[in-house]
Design a protein around this motif. Structure first.
Motif, mmCIF file in Angstrom:
data_model
loop_
_atom_site.group_PDB
_atom_site.id
_atom_site.type_symbol
_atom_site.label_atom_id
_atom_site.label_comp_id
_atom_site.label_asym_id
_atom_site.label_seq_id
_atom_site.Cartn_x
_atom_site.Cartn_y
_atom_site.Cartn_z
ATOM 1 N N ILE A 4 55.132 32.617 38.904
ATOM 2 C CA ILE A 4 53.781 33.238 39.402
ATOM 3 C C ILE A 4 53.827 34.673 38.909
ATOM 4 C CG2 ILE A 4 52.233 33.678 41.339
ATOM 5 C CD1 ILE A 4 52.890 30.692 40.606
ATOM 6 N N LYS A 5 54.902 35.386 39.189
ATOM 7 C CA LYS A 5 54.897 36.952 38.849
ATOM 8 C C LYS A 5 54.725 37.028 37.191
ATOM 9 C CE LYS A 5 56.848 39.141 42.946
ATOM 10 N NZ LYS A 5 57.854 39.763 43.655
ATOM 11 N N PHE A 10 51.215 38.043 32.510
ATOM 12 C CA PHE A 10 50.469 37.616 31.385
ATOM 13 C C PHE A 10 48.970 37.899 31.181
ATOM 14 C CE2 PHE A 10 48.341 34.111 29.217
ATOM 15 C CZ PHE A 10 48.563 34.279 27.619
ATOM 16 N N ILE A 11 48.530 37.258 32.555
ATOM 17 C CA ILE A 11 47.113 37.363 32.685
ATOM 18 C C ILE A 11 46.640 38.992 32.736
ATOM 19 C CG2 ILE A 11 45.168 37.187 34.414
ATOM 20 C CD1 ILE A 11 46.855 34.870 35.579
ATOM 21 N N LYS A 12 47.326 39.769 33.188
ATOM 22 C CA LYS A 12 47.070 41.175 33.413
ATOM 23 C C LYS A 12 46.930 41.881 31.992
ATOM 24 C CE LYS A 12 47.558 41.290 38.398
ATOM 25 N NZ LYS A 12 48.283 41.833 39.464
ATOM 26 N N ALA A 13 47.685 41.441 31.033
ATOM 27 C CA ALA A 13 47.887 42.076 30.045
ATOM 28 C C ALA A 13 46.983 41.539 28.756
ATOM 29 C CB ALA A 13 49.217 41.488 29.343
ATOM 30 N N GLN A 14 46.084 40.499 29.288
ATOM 31 C CA GLN A 14 44.945 40.027 28.531
ATOM 32 C C GLN A 14 43.725 41.126 28.306
ATOM 33 O OE1 GLN A 14 45.551 37.190 26.497
ATOM 34 N NE2 GLN A 14 47.458 37.851 27.799
ATOM 35 N N PRO A 15 43.386 41.397 26.912
ATOM 36 C CA PRO A 15 42.536 42.662 26.759
ATOM 37 C C PRO A 15 40.993 42.192 27.447
ATOM 38 C CG PRO A 15 42.711 41.364 24.894
ATOM 39 C CD PRO A 15 43.931 40.990 25.938
ATOM 40 N N SER A 33 48.045 25.227 34.525
ATOM 41 C CA SER A 33 47.044 25.786 33.717
ATOM 42 C C SER A 33 46.514 26.959 34.590
ATOM 43 C CB SER A 33 45.793 25.058 33.544
ATOM 44 O OG SER A 33 45.180 24.528 34.842
ATOM 45 N N LEU A 34 45.932 27.840 34.014
ATOM 46 C CA LEU A 34 45.553 29.368 34.616
ATOM 47 C C LEU A 34 43.935 29.314 34.337
ATOM 48 C CD1 LEU A 34 45.436 32.248 32.748
ATOM 49 C CD2 LEU A 34 47.694 31.397 32.869
#
Length: 63
Positions: A4-5, A10-15, A33-34
């Motif tokens: 999960i971390k 990954f999510i927080k790195a998306q522009p 999926s997210l």
């Protein structure tokens, strides 16, 4: 490995993430999926990904 971390990183790195809300789902179709809501553009972004035997997420595919 905390899957999960790793996915959160990954999510927080998306522009286009911009500190919106996100959800991680299990799926009967190929694992996980997210989704996240982009605050900047008010849109929903969905990825499908897999997790290997060590819990490492990989093969992110934007749907």
């Amino acid at each position: 490995m905390d899957t999960i971390k790793e996915v959160e990183k990954f999510i927080k790195a998306q522009p286009d993430y911009g500190n919106g809300r996100y959800a991680i789902h299990t799926s009967s179709y190929e694992g996980w999926s997210l989704s996240y809501h982009s605050l900047a553009q008010v849109k929903l972004v969905v990825y499908r990904f897999k997790v290997n035997d060590k819990g490492v997420p990989f093969d992110y595919q934007r749907l």
